[in-house]
Design an enzyme around this catalytic site. Structure first.
Site, PDB file in Angstrom:
ATOM      1  N   CYS A 162       0.814  -1.210   0.000  1.00 22.14           N
ATOM      2  CA  CYS A 162       0.000   0.000   0.000  1.00 22.14           C
ATOM      3  C   CYS A 162       0.853   1.267   0.000  1.00 22.14           C
ATOM      4  CB  CYS A 162      -0.962   0.039   1.174  1.00 22.14           C
ATOM      5  SG  CYS A 162      -2.295   1.216   0.863  1.00 22.14           S
ATOM      6  N   CYS A 341      -6.027   2.119  -4.493  1.00 20.60           N
ATOM      7  CA  CYS A 341      -5.520   2.669  -3.249  1.00 20.60           C
ATOM      8  C   CYS A 341      -6.463   3.771  -2.782  1.00 20.60           C
ATOM      9  CB  CYS A 341      -4.119   3.219  -3.500  1.00 20.60           C
ATOM     10  SG  CYS A 341      -3.266   3.615  -1.989  1.00 20.60           S
TER      11      CYS A 341
HETATM   12  P1  FAD Z   1       0.008 -10.933   3.934  1.00 20.48           P
HETATM   13  O1  FAD Z   1      -1.442 -10.659   4.103  1.00 20.48           O
HETATM   14  O2  FAD Z   1       0.963 -10.044   4.633  1.00 20.48           O
HETATM   15  O3  FAD Z   1       0.221 -12.447   4.359  1.00 20.48           O
HETATM   16  C1  FAD Z   1       1.436 -13.143   4.258  1.00 20.48           C
HETATM   17  C2  FAD Z   1       1.368 -14.314   5.208  1.00 20.48           C
HETATM   18  O4  FAD Z   1       2.446 -15.201   4.954  1.00 20.48           O
HETATM   19  C3  FAD Z   1       1.485 -13.877   6.658  1.00 20.48           C
HETATM   20  O5  FAD Z   1       0.331 -14.266   7.371  1.00 20.48           O
HETATM   21  C4  FAD Z   1       2.744 -14.572   7.150  1.00 20.48           C
HETATM   22  O6  FAD Z   1       2.652 -15.016   8.482  1.00 20.48           O
HETATM   23  C5  FAD Z   1       2.861 -15.725   6.177  1.00 20.48           C
HETATM   24  N1  FAD Z   1       4.220 -16.224   6.052  1.00 20.48           N
HETATM   25  C6  FAD Z   1       5.369 -15.503   5.974  1.00 20.48           C
HETATM   26  N2  FAD Z   1       6.428 -16.315   5.929  1.00 20.48           N
HETATM   27  C7  FAD Z   1       5.949 -17.585   5.956  1.00 20.48           C
HETATM   28  C8  FAD Z   1       6.547 -18.875   5.944  1.00 20.48           C
HETATM   29  N3  FAD Z   1       7.883 -19.025   5.901  1.00 20.48           N
HETATM   30  N4  FAD Z   1       5.755 -19.970   5.973  1.00 20.48           N
HETATM   31  C9  FAD Z   1       4.406 -19.836   6.026  1.00 20.48           C
HETATM   32  N5  FAD Z   1       3.775 -18.635   6.054  1.00 20.48           N
HETATM   33  C10 FAD Z   1       4.544 -17.524   6.024  1.00 20.48           C
HETATM   34  N6  FAD Z   1      -4.397  -2.716   0.576  1.00 20.48           N
HETATM   35  C11 FAD Z   1      -5.484  -2.189  -0.063  1.00 20.48           C
HETATM   36  O7  FAD Z   1      -5.964  -2.762  -1.035  1.00 20.48           O
HETATM   37  N7  FAD Z   1      -6.062  -1.023   0.351  1.00 20.48           N
HETATM   38  C12 FAD Z   1      -5.576  -0.345   1.430  1.00 20.48           C
HETATM   39  O8  FAD Z   1      -6.115   0.698   1.788  1.00 20.48           O
HETATM   40  C13 FAD Z   1      -4.438  -0.862   2.122  1.00 20.48           C
HETATM   41  N8  FAD Z   1      -3.907  -0.216   3.185  1.00 20.48           N
HETATM   42  C14 FAD Z   1      -2.842  -0.756   3.874  1.00 20.48           C
HETATM   43  C15 FAD Z   1      -2.341  -0.083   4.963  1.00 20.48           C
HETATM   44  C16 FAD Z   1      -1.287  -0.620   5.705  1.00 20.48           C
HETATM   45  C17 FAD Z   1      -0.769   0.128   6.885  1.00 20.48           C
HETATM   46  C18 FAD Z   1      -0.756  -1.882   5.335  1.00 20.48           C
HETATM   47  C19 FAD Z   1       0.354  -2.504   6.147  1.00 20.48           C
HETATM   48  C20 FAD Z   1      -1.235  -2.544   4.223  1.00 20.48           C
HETATM   49  C21 FAD Z   1      -2.281  -1.997   3.473  1.00 20.48           C
HETATM   50  N9  FAD Z   1      -2.787  -2.625   2.325  1.00 20.48           N
HETATM   51  C22 FAD Z   1      -3.876  -2.086   1.656  1.00 20.48           C
HETATM   52  C23 FAD Z   1      -2.050  -3.757   1.721  1.00 20.48           C
HETATM   53  C24 FAD Z   1      -2.610  -5.127   2.023  1.00 20.48           C
HETATM   54  O9  FAD Z   1      -2.866  -5.272   3.391  1.00 20.48           O
HETATM   55  C25 FAD Z   1      -1.607  -6.147   1.552  1.00 20.48           C
HETATM   56  O10 FAD Z   1      -1.270  -5.889   0.206  1.00 20.48           O
HETATM   57  C26 FAD Z   1      -2.135  -7.564   1.638  1.00 20.48           C
HETATM   58  O11 FAD Z   1      -2.593  -7.866   2.925  1.00 20.48           O
HETATM   59  C27 FAD Z   1      -1.056  -8.553   1.226  1.00 20.48           C
HETATM   60  O12 FAD Z   1      -1.523  -9.865   1.269  1.00 20.48           O
HETATM   61  P2  FAD Z   1      -0.509 -11.079   1.126  1.00 20.48           P
HETATM   62  O13 FAD Z   1      -1.331 -12.307   1.228  1.00 20.48           O
HETATM   63  O14 FAD Z   1       0.368 -10.907  -0.045  1.00 20.48           O
HETATM   64  O15 FAD Z   1       0.436 -10.929   2.406  1.00 20.48           O
HETATM   65  C1  UQ1 Z   2     -10.947  -3.747  -2.892  1.00 17.62           C
HETATM   66  O1  UQ1 Z   2     -11.505  -4.596  -3.573  1.00 17.62           O
HETATM   67  C2  UQ1 Z   2     -10.363  -4.104  -1.637  1.00 17.62           C
HETATM   68  O2  UQ1 Z   2     -10.450  -5.387  -1.182  1.00 17.62           O
HETATM   69  C3  UQ1 Z   2     -11.482  -5.692  -0.307  1.00 17.62           C
HETATM   70  C4  UQ1 Z   2      -9.691  -3.165  -0.885  1.00 17.62           C
HETATM   71  O3  UQ1 Z   2      -9.106  -3.600   0.243  1.00 17.62           O
HETATM   72  C5  UQ1 Z   2      -8.904  -2.842   1.285  1.00 17.62           C
HETATM   73  C6  UQ1 Z   2      -9.600  -1.798  -1.342  1.00 17.62           C
HETATM   74  O4  UQ1 Z   2      -9.008  -0.948  -0.672  1.00 17.62           O
HETATM   75  C7  UQ1 Z   2     -10.215  -1.429  -2.593  1.00 17.62           C
HETATM   76  C8  UQ1 Z   2     -10.131  -0.012  -3.035  1.00 17.62           C
HETATM   77  C9  UQ1 Z   2     -10.862  -2.386  -3.354  1.00 17.62           C
HETATM   78  C10 UQ1 Z   2     -11.503  -2.044  -4.674  1.00 17.62           C
HETATM   79  C11 UQ1 Z   2     -12.990  -1.986  -4.563  1.00 17.62           C
HETATM   80  C12 UQ1 Z   2     -13.779  -1.021  -5.058  1.00 17.62           C
HETATM   81  C13 UQ1 Z   2     -15.258  -1.105  -4.844  1.00 17.62           C
HETATM   82  C14 UQ1 Z   2     -13.249   0.153  -5.777  1.00 17.62           C
END
Ligand code: FAD
Ligand code: UQ1
Length: 415
Positions: A162, A341
């Site tokens: 993000c 975003c």
């Molecule tokens: P994660 O959800 O981080 O999961 C990865 C998992 O892998 C973890 O649970 C971890 O424990 C596990 N793992 C790591 N190493 C190992 C291992 N060796 N073996 C097994 N498991 C392991 N996204 C949006 O769309 N909109 C937003 O407004 C937004 N705001 C955000 C604000 C903040 C402050 C943050 C931190 C993130 C935000 N995001 C947002 C981004 C979003 O949260 C992430 O992009 C998303 O959660 C990533 O998912 P992921 O499955 O790739 O990783």
């Molecule tokens: C989205 O799908 C999503 O996943 C639930 C988010 O996660 C936090 C988002 O921030 C956004 C913007 C979307 C996109 C969805 C719409 C309705 C624009």
């Protein structure tokens, strides 16, 4: 020693939603490996930092979040053996798979900024971060305590999840200072290592306007490299070729830490690109070398902006492609790089950026999303969390593509 049809590594956003999709299809033939006891809805961290939502609302037990019809091992994957279709877990047990989906997210590198870890632990310091589940609750008290001096917000010299979040918290804090009538005494600064404020021109222009209107100083190519807790000074390095360093005194310092691919992945160069991200085809999301390995989310090499919204769109493509492949058919779906975003710019407003691999806007609603709205703030603060817990973690949210097609029809009729 275990075996399964589909192995999912990581039970965060990408892993949980993919495991749910496949566990519905192949009951009790899916294994998830995930070490954490708790599952966080990380997008809420920004709002917790602003005192808008509670920490409790961002977390659930992993056990209650992962699909019931899949097997969960609460362990780490310690190594991958792709030629044997096998991984080894922290217990020493192995899991064999037909298909493996890697969704390990990003690793946070707090240790790369000298002084940061000790400052974050110190409740009396002005240093805070929304990026850690163990640091986020300290952010709002520290913002609320700031009545004068300089509030600095940083963006590191690495890919981050993000990329909008480090500036969202700056806008929220600035709005808070205004409401508390201390804004005239607090200088607000956003120092980013990037050469731009945002990667998509349309939204970058809008954000520059926000900063100008609200007297927020933005310094690009400015990278935090060290903190001196005793002097309350931050050391920055210019990334404009000069490599010059300078110090800036802070009363509040919000840090987005450097991030990178998980160390475990980096140990396996045959799985990764040159910088350690899981090497996948950016369209099919299949591994570039091993045809039964796929990736989703923050740990993959695809050049999209790393968000949950991107994962929703990736999940749809990945599921269809894997099902096609299992049926012996060619893969037909391609991920277009969709990412979104919600750039919260204050306590009641938000610019909802949506775009693709080409950094071209790809908007859902029949309005100009380059502007601030209250309805997009409500979506971000209350609707997306609900969507996440009720649909996405159950594998039933593939992003807003359907709405987008519908509203582009509306737009066309208007012309
Ligand atoms: P994660 O959800 O981080 O999961 C990865 C998992 O892998 C973890 O649970 C971890 O424990 C596990 N793992 C790591 N190493 C190992 C291992 N060796 N073996 C097994 N498991 C392991 N996204 C949006 O769309 N909109 C937003 O407004 C937004 N705001 C955000 C604000 C903040 C402050 C943050 C931190 C993130 C935000 N995001 C947002 C981004 C979003 O949260 C992430 O992009 C998303 O959660 C990533 O998912 P992921 O499955 O790739 O990783
Ligand atoms: C989205 O799908 C999503 O996943 C639930 C988010 O996660 C936090 C988002 O921030 C956004 C913007 C979307 C996109 C969805 C719409 C309705 C624009």
């Amino acid at each position: 020693h275990h075996s399964c049809k589909v192995l999912v590594v990581g039970g965060g956003t990408g892993g949980c939603s993919m495991a749910a999709k496949f566990a519905d299809k192949f009951k009790d033939q899916v294994i998830i490996v995930e070490p954490n006891e708790l599952h966080y809805y990380q997008p809420m961290f920004t709002l917790i930092g602003g005192g808008i939502r509670s920490f409790e609302a961002s977390k659930r037990l992993m056990r209650d979040t992962l699909p019931k019809n899949a097997k969960w091992f609460q362990e780490n994957v310690m190594s991958f053996e792709p030629p044997q279709n096998q991984v080894t877990m922290s217990s020493g047990d192995t899991v064999q798979y037909e298909i493996m989906i890697i969704a390990m997210g990003l690793q946070l590198h707090w240790e790369k900024i000298p002084g940061l870890i000790e400052c974050l632990k110190d409740n009396m310091s002005g240093v805070c971060s929304i990026y850690g589940s163990d640091t986020v609750t300290n952010v709002f008290p520290k913002i609320a305590r700031t009545k004068s001096g300089t509030a600095i917000f940083t963006f590191p010299n690495s890919p981050v999840k993000c990329p909008g979040a480090p500036q969202k918290i700056a806008y929220i804090a600035e709005d808070y200072f205004r409401n508390q009538k201390v804004r005239d005494n607090v200088k607000v600064v956003y120092n980013t290592a990037l050469p731009v404020i945002f990667g998509v021109k349309k939204y970058a222009d809008a954000l520059w306007d926000v900063c100008k209107q609200r007297n927020i100083t933005v310094n690009v190519q400015t990278n935090l490299i060290e903190i001196d807790p005793a002097k309350e000074e931050a050391v920055f390095q210019k990334l404009d070729g000069s490599n010059e360093t300078f110090v800036e005194k802070y009363s509040l310092l919000h840090v987005c830490p450097p991030m990178g691919p998980p160390d475990v992945l980096k140990k396996h160069p045959s799985l990764t690109n040159e910088v350690g991200f899981l090497s996948v085809d950016p369209k099919t999301l299949r591994h570039t070398k091993y045809s039964n390995i796929y990736g989703i989310g923050d740990c993959i090499s695809a050049p999209n902006s790393k968000t949950m919204a991107a994962i929703a769109a990736q999940g749809k493509v990945l599921y269809k492609n894997i099902m096609d492949d299992l049926a012996g058919k060619p893969m037909t779906m391609a991920y277009n790089g969709y990412s979104s975003c919600p750039l919260v710019t204050g306590y009641r407003k938000c610019i909802l950026a949506e775009f693709d691999y080409n950094l071209k806007p790809l908007e859902t609603f029949p309005v100009d999303q380059g502007r601030e709205y209250f309805f997009t703030f409500i979506l971000k603060a209350y609707v997306f969390p609900l969507l996440y817990w009720t649909l996405m973690t159950r594998g039933k949210w593939d992003g807003p593509e359907f709405f987008r097609k519908y509203s582009s029809m509306i737009k066309k009729k208007e012309i």
